[in-house]
Enzyme design. Structure first.
Site, PDB file in Angstrom:
ATOM      1  N   LYS A 197       1.101   4.088  -3.020  1.00  0.00           N
ATOM      2  CA  LYS A 197       0.896   5.595  -2.501  1.00  0.00           C
ATOM      3  C   LYS A 197       2.136   6.581  -2.879  1.00  0.00           C
ATOM      4  O   LYS A 197       1.929   7.584  -3.217  1.00  0.00           O
ATOM      5  CB  LYS A 197       0.498   5.816  -1.260  1.00  0.00           C
ATOM      6  CG  LYS A 197      -0.854   5.038  -0.829  1.00  0.00           C
ATOM      7  CD  LYS A 197      -1.946   5.829  -1.481  1.00  0.00           C
ATOM      8  CE  LYS A 197      -3.514   4.994  -1.447  1.00  0.00           C
ATOM      9  NZ  LYS A 197      -4.421   5.725  -2.176  1.00  0.00           N
ATOM     10  N   TYR A 245       0.815  -1.200   0.051  1.00  0.00           N
ATOM     11  CA  TYR A 245      -0.094   0.093   0.089  1.00  0.00           C
ATOM     12  C   TYR A 245       0.886   1.311  -0.002  1.00  0.00           C
ATOM     13  O   TYR A 245       0.552   2.053  -0.804  1.00  0.00           O
ATOM     14  CB  TYR A 245      -0.878   0.028   1.266  1.00  0.00           C
ATOM     15  CG  TYR A 245      -1.798   1.247   1.138  1.00  0.00           C
ATOM     16  CD1 TYR A 245      -3.206   1.289   0.470  1.00  0.00           C
ATOM     17  CD2 TYR A 245      -1.579   2.140   2.512  1.00  0.00           C
ATOM     18  CE1 TYR A 245      -3.812   2.311   0.805  1.00  0.00           C
ATOM     19  CE2 TYR A 245      -2.394   3.294   2.513  1.00  0.00           C
ATOM     20  CZ  TYR A 245      -3.456   3.432   1.584  1.00  0.00           C
ATOM     21  OH  TYR A 245      -4.488   4.497   1.839  1.00  0.00           O
TER      22      TYR A 245
END
Ligand code: NDP
Length: 234
Positions: free
Chosen positions: A144, A140
Site C-alpha cells: 500500500k 500488505y
C-alpha cells in the site's frame, strides 16, 4: 455516449460501492473481477490483476465492448497477515503482486487510450496502514505504501496529458477483508479513530467519485485519507 469507468474488485466490498456510485453518476461501469460475474445491474469482465495476460485480455475486451476507459480505479486487494518471521515467500509475493504490481500493470494498460485521449483519471486504493504501519501486515503495508510512490511518479509522467493520478488511503472499513479480525483488534482500532466509528464503503466511494469528476481536474499526485482521523500526521 457516457464515459467508461473500470473498477477492479468491483464485485464486492469497497469496489462494489465505488461501482454503484459511479453508475449512479452516469458512467458506464465495468467491474473487473476474477469470476467475471457481475453483481445485479452491473457489467463485468473477467480480469485477474495478478496475471499480466489477464489484464491485457480483460482490458481489450472492455475496450471492444464498451469503448476506451477514462476512469480507472485500481481497488482489488488481498491480505495475507502474519508476523514477518512466520510469513511465507508466497504470502509476500502474492500480496505484492496483487496489490502493487497488479495496480501498476493495470495503470500501464489503461494509459494507452488515456494518452491518446489526453484525458483520464487513475485512482489507486491504498490504505492508512501504508503510512502508519501495522504489526502483522508487513507485506500488505509495503504494497500500500508502494502505491503512493507509484501514483506520485505516474502523476508526474502523465500530468502534461491532463491525466490525473491519485491515491486514496481508507482507514478501517467493514467488508469481507476486515470481517476476520478478532473483536479485541477491532476494538483497539476503533479506540484509535478520532471519529469513533468505522467507515462505510460508500463514504470511500463518494471520495472516488469526486476524484473521477471534472471538478477534481486540478488534483493529481495527491494522497487523500478517508480514515476518520486514524492516520493524521503521516
Ligand atoms: P474485499 O476483500 O471485500 O474485496 C476484495 C476485492 O478484490 C474482491 O472483489 C476481490 O475479488 C478482488 N480481488 C482480489 N484479488 C484479485 C485479483 N487477483 N484480481 C482481481 N480482483 C481481485 O476487500 P475490501 O473491499 O475491503 O477492499 C478493497 C480495497 O480497499 C483493497 O485494495 C483493500 O486493500 C483496500 N482497503 C480496505 C480497507 C478495509 O478496511 N476494508 C481499508 C483500507 C484499504 P474476488 O471476489 O474475486 O475475491
Amino acid at each position: 455516449m457516457s464515459e467508461v469507468a473500470l473498477v477492479t474488485g468491483g464485485n464486492r466490498g469497497i469496489g462494489l460501492a465505488i461501482a454503484l456510485r459511479l453508475r449512479a453518476a452516469g458512467y458506464q461501469v465495468v467491474v473487473a473481477c476474477r469470476s467475471g460475474n457481475a453483481p445485479a445491474g452491473l457489467s463485468a469482465v473477467e480480469l485477474d490483476v495478478s496475471d499480466a495476460e489477464s489484464i491485457e485480455s480483460g482490458f481489450t475486451k472492455v475496450e471492444s465492448e464498451f469503448g476506451a476507459v477514462s476512469v480507472l480505479v485500481a481497488n482489488a486487494g488481498i491480505t495475507r497477515d502474519g508476523l514477518l518471521l512466520r510469513m511465507s515467500d508466497e504470502d509476500i509475493d502474492e500480496v505484492l503482486n496483487t496489490n502493487l504490481a497488479g495496480a501498476i500493470r493495470l495503470a500501464r494498460r489503461g494509459l494507452r487510450s488515456m494518452l491518446k485521449a489526453r484525458n483520464g483519471r487513475i485512482i489507486f486504493i491504498s490504505s492508512v496502514v501504508g503510512m502508519l504501519g501495522s504489526a502483522g501486515q508487513v507485506n500488505y503495508a509495503a504494497s500500500k505504501a508502494g502505491l503512493v510512490g507509484a501514483g506520485r511518479s505516474l502523476a508526474r509522467e502523465v500530468g502534461s496529458r491532463s491525466i490525473t493520478v491519485n491515491v486514496v488511503t481508507p482507514g478501517f472499513v467493514e467488508t469481507d477483508m476486515t470481517a476476520d479480525l478478532d473483536q479485541d483488534r477491532k476494538a483497539a482500532i476503533l479506540g484509535a479513530v478520532p471519529l469513533g466509528r468505522y467507515a462505510q464503503a460508500d463514504e470511500v466511494a463518494a471520495l472516488v467519485q469526486f476524484l473521477a469528476s471534472q471538478d477534481a481536474g486540478y488534483i493529481t499526485g495527491a494522497v487523500i485519507p478517508i480514515d476518520g482521523g486514524l492516520g493524521m500526521g503521516h
